[in-house]
Design an enzyme around this catalytic site. Sequence first.
Site, PDB file in Angstrom:
ATOM      1  N   LYS A   1     -19.969 -27.642  24.352  1.00 59.37           N
ATOM      2  CA  LYS A   1     -19.326 -28.077  23.107  1.00 59.37           C
ATOM      3  C   LYS A   1     -17.816 -27.756  23.099  1.00 59.37           C
ATOM      4  O   LYS A   1     -17.297 -27.159  24.019  1.00 59.37           O
ATOM      5  CB  LYS A   1     -20.036 -27.436  21.915  1.00 59.37           C
ATOM      6  CG  LYS A   1     -21.495 -27.907  21.769  1.00 59.37           C
ATOM      7  CD  LYS A   1     -21.577 -29.397  21.500  1.00 59.37           C
ATOM      8  CE  LYS A   1     -22.933 -29.860  21.011  1.00 59.37           C
ATOM      9  NZ  LYS A   1     -23.883 -30.218  22.068  1.00 59.37           N
TER      10      LYS A   1
HETATM   11  C1  LIG Z   1     -25.872 -33.848  17.532  1.00 59.16           C
HETATM   12  C2  LIG Z   1     -26.453 -32.517  17.878  1.00 59.16           C
HETATM   13  N1  LIG Z   1     -27.169 -31.864  16.962  1.00 59.16           N
HETATM   14  C3  LIG Z   1     -27.703 -30.664  17.212  1.00 59.16           C
HETATM   15  C4  LIG Z   1     -27.547 -30.053  18.429  1.00 59.16           C
HETATM   16  C5  LIG Z   1     -28.169 -28.728  18.672  1.00 59.16           C
HETATM   17  O1  LIG Z   1     -27.221 -27.763  18.987  1.00 59.16           O
HETATM   18  P1  LIG Z   1     -27.633 -26.388  19.673  1.00 59.16           P
HETATM   19  O2  LIG Z   1     -27.817 -26.641  21.125  1.00 59.16           O
HETATM   20  O3  LIG Z   1     -26.473 -25.478  19.386  1.00 59.16           O
HETATM   21  O4  LIG Z   1     -28.882 -25.932  19.005  1.00 59.16           O
HETATM   22  C6  LIG Z   1     -26.792 -30.673  19.419  1.00 59.16           C
HETATM   23  C7  LIG Z   1     -26.596 -30.030  20.719  1.00 59.16           C
HETATM   24  O5  LIG Z   1     -26.590 -30.521  21.774  1.00 59.16           O
HETATM   25  C8  LIG Z   1     -26.238 -31.940  19.146  1.00 59.16           C
HETATM   26  O6  LIG Z   1     -25.511 -32.579  20.079  1.00 59.16           O
END
Ligand SMILES: Cc1ncc(COP(=O)(O)O)c(C=O)c1O
Length: 406
Positions: A200
Amino acid sequence: MTGTQIEHTMNASTPEQPFLIFGSPLIEQAEIDEVVACMESAWLGTGPRVARFENDFARYQGLQSSQVAAVNSCTAALHVSMVAAGLEPGAEVITTPMTFCASVNAIIHAGLTPVLADVDPATQCIDPGAIEAAITPRTRAILPVHFAGRPCEMDAIMAIAGKHHLMVIEDCAHAIETTYRGRKAGTFGDFGCFSFYATKNVVTGEGGMITGRDEALIARAKVLALHGMSKDAWHRFGDRGYRHYQVVEAGFKYNMMDLQAAIGMHQLARVDRNRERREAIWNRYMEALAGLPVGLPAQPAPDTKHAYHLFTILVDEARCGISRDAFLDAMNAQRIGTGVHYLAVPEHPYYRQRFGWRPEQWPNAMRIGRQTVSLPLSPKLTDADVERVIGAVGAILAHKSGHGLR
Ligand SMILES: Cc1ncc(COP(=O)(O)O)c(C=O)c1O
């Protein structure tokens, strides 16, 4: 021609290049030193560095520290937000089929029912008209995803939410820097949920942040993110004497560690510098790929700030002479990592079986999901890396379509 055949044709005389890892984070000495200092302090769990990271993040988003809560992923942030929202079991939450499975899984784990509304084919963000059409008497919330770092149409979405008395939980996993009409993504709805996953725009390895306008809801989310305990361990074991905690609801184990915040603090300090680098890479891709038969991302809308999290092209086999999956293989053969963001949610067997969804019900998301390819966009890329990516895309497509690079 297969990806391997293309590799042999194009690599015949070039020495092997290092593999370009998709989404590789830019880690600098400040993070490394802070992690070491954190280890030496022996306070690894939730403590002073998490508190500082929360303060820094709140300041970056123009919020008070009481309006943010650090957690261990965006998935946790989404889950806990929806539990804290206190919606009745089974209530419907409208979201996009063009998202990571976490957005939908969090709705399910909160005991709610996901309902999909198709995306706009140009922006790839949820289409407000489709949201309106998906509303039923059981709808209680909207979960828009600021896809690739581009803000959703928040004026229209907030107007729909106001009209139908719906909560809004913004999935800001791609959107740390995003603004819409001068306002930060994550500050429109009841909750904003951010990700600091390894690829990210700000990384902590795993990590997330909840933002919210209602301090009471954030306070509840904070309690829910640590077992439902009324006081966190830092306060219990600090130098101010032992404090008893009380469990006030059945919560989760979603707290962020100081070790993670140690990375995030310094990443956040460079967030705008890194975005500028990604913007330059994005603009170079737009210019260099313009003559190719691929679909390019829509330009950022006026009066918005794009976070430039993903650069996605569309590979339509009819125009490009190569299928999306063969293109992915060919890039891999060129030793360039790519991503797919995303196969539309209803392509996955679990959701089809559980909800009876068919991808054809959301045709824009289905088409995008079957054609999309994310090119590397990390601020770590050198100019030479960027030219290598452009050269590989051009060479693969030239083989197939006869179109050349600019
Ligand atoms: C659009 C979206 N929502 C939620 C997530 C979930 O994030 P995390 O990996 O921090 O739980 C991601 C992660 O890849 C994402 O791209």
